[in-house]
Design a protein around this motif. Structure first.
Motif, PDB file in Angstrom:
ATOM      1  N   LEU A  86       0.866  -1.186   0.000  1.00 41.62           N
ATOM      2  CA  LEU A  86       0.000   0.000   0.000  1.00 41.62           C
ATOM      3  C   LEU A  86       0.899   1.231   0.000  1.00 41.62           C
ATOM      4  CD1 LEU A  86      -2.857   1.272   0.322  1.00 41.62           C
ATOM      5  CD2 LEU A  86      -2.581   1.021   2.767  1.00 41.62           C
ATOM      6  N   THR A  87       1.207   1.721  -1.202  1.00 39.88           N
ATOM      7  CA  THR A  87       2.226   2.773  -1.292  1.00 39.88           C
ATOM      8  C   THR A  87       1.715   4.065  -1.915  1.00 39.88           C
ATOM      9  OG1 THR A  87       2.912   1.711  -3.343  1.00 39.88           O
ATOM     10  CG2 THR A  87       4.223   1.244  -1.388  1.00 39.88           C
ATOM     11  N   ASP A  88       0.708   3.971  -2.786  1.00 41.23           N
ATOM     12  CA  ASP A  88       0.314   5.181  -3.518  1.00 41.23           C
ATOM     13  C   ASP A  88      -0.998   5.780  -3.048  1.00 41.23           C
ATOM     14  OD1 ASP A  88      -0.562   3.169  -6.432  1.00 41.23           O
ATOM     15  OD2 ASP A  88      -1.140   3.067  -4.342  1.00 41.23           O
ATOM     16  N   HIS A  89      -1.164   7.046  -3.321  1.00 44.45           N
ATOM     17  CA  HIS A  89      -2.438   7.726  -3.097  1.00 44.45           C
ATOM     18  C   HIS A  89      -3.039   7.460  -1.726  1.00 44.45           C
ATOM     19  CE1 HIS A  89      -2.181   7.092  -7.592  1.00 44.45           C
ATOM     20  NE2 HIS A  89      -2.199   8.400  -7.482  1.00 44.45           N
ATOM     21  N   LEU A  90      -2.317   7.810  -0.702  1.00 43.60           N
ATOM     22  CA  LEU A  90      -2.819   7.576   0.649  1.00 43.60           C
ATOM     23  C   LEU A  90      -3.490   8.820   1.226  1.00 43.60           C
ATOM     24  CD1 LEU A  90       0.084   5.544   2.307  1.00 43.60           C
ATOM     25  CD2 LEU A  90      -2.073   4.700   1.367  1.00 43.60           C
ATOM     26  N   LEU A  91      -4.619   8.596   1.880  1.00 40.96           N
ATOM     27  CA  LEU A  91      -5.239   9.627   2.704  1.00 40.96           C
ATOM     28  C   LEU A  91      -4.778   9.332   4.122  1.00 40.96           C
ATOM     29  CD1 LEU A  91      -8.839   9.218   1.262  1.00 40.96           C
ATOM     30  CD2 LEU A  91      -7.233  11.064   0.722  1.00 40.96           C
TER      31      LEU A  91
END
Ligand code: G4P
Ligand code: NA
Ligand code: NA
Length: 190
Positions: free
Chosen positions: A87-92
């Motif tokens: 889980l590496t991209d586009h994190l809130l």
């Protein structure tokens, strides 16, 4: 929820006037049959509200959240507390302060799984001061999704969480409400 209160009375351990240990069925060992009943009760209280997603936080929120998701027929997302390999991209993200641990931590959910059309039910195992819940709320608002309400397994009503969430205009449904932890005994609201 009487079955839950009975389980707390028989297997809960009052560690202090602030902390209730429920490792026997919720925080370490999990009672699947009780979790199923908990999921059904959340679904009963929130049916007809157009919920499209459930959001919780690892680790102990996951079991009741999955059971509620099964009953409502919607996916369950759990916020992560630690960095993930995949889980590496586009994190809130949101920052959460824990009173019990006295540390600030970051929680995260991918943007891939929440959209403005989502109507979210937040589920968690405990409600104490509401910091974890507020972190989840921040993230859901960043995604532009709506919050239908919260479903809490055990609320410590002597701490500020419920008041804080109600002050935001949110519906809070707690299956067991603890008024006080005194002399090794659990006293419920009502
Ligand atoms: P808050 O979010 O309501 O402000 O609570 P707080 O920071 O005090 O809680 C931090 C952690 O402690 C959370 O779990 C919360 O569920 C748990 N907690 C708070 N009060 C109690 C209690 O009386 N009994 C038990 N058993 N847990 C309590 P966490 O650290 O995120 O753990 P987990 O989800 O991985 O189990
Ligand atoms: Na917990
Ligand atoms: Na939790």
């Amino acid at each position: 929820m009487e079955q839950l209160k009975e389980k707390i009375r028989s297997e809960g351990i009052v560690l202090s006037d602030k902390v209730l240990k429920v490792d026997a069925f919720l925080n370490h060992q999990i009672d699947p049959q009780l979790m199923q009943q908990i999921g059904r009760e959340f679904a009963r209280r929130y049916q007809g509200q157009g919920i499209t997603k459930i959001v919780t936080i690892e680790a102990s929120g996951i079991a009741p959240a999955v059971m509620a998701g099964l009953e409502l027929g919607v996916p369950v997302i759990f916020a992560r507390k630690h960095q993930s390999l995949t889980l590496t991209d586009h994190l809130l993200t949101a920052s959460v302060y824990s009173f019990t641990k006295q540390v600030e931590s970051t929680i995260a959910i991918s943007t891939n799984h929440l959209s403005p059309s989502d109507r979210v039910l937040i589920i968690d195992d405990f409600l104490a001061n509401g910091k974890a819940a507020k972190g989840l709320i921040t993230i859901i608002e960043q995604a532009g999704a709506s919050i239908v309400g919260l479903g809490i397994v055990i609320e410590k009503s002597f701490q500020a969480g419920r008041q804080e969430l109600e002050a935001l205009g949110l519906r809070v449904e707690s299956l067991a409400r603890v008024q006080a932890l005194q002399d090794g005994q659990v006293h419920f609201v009502d």
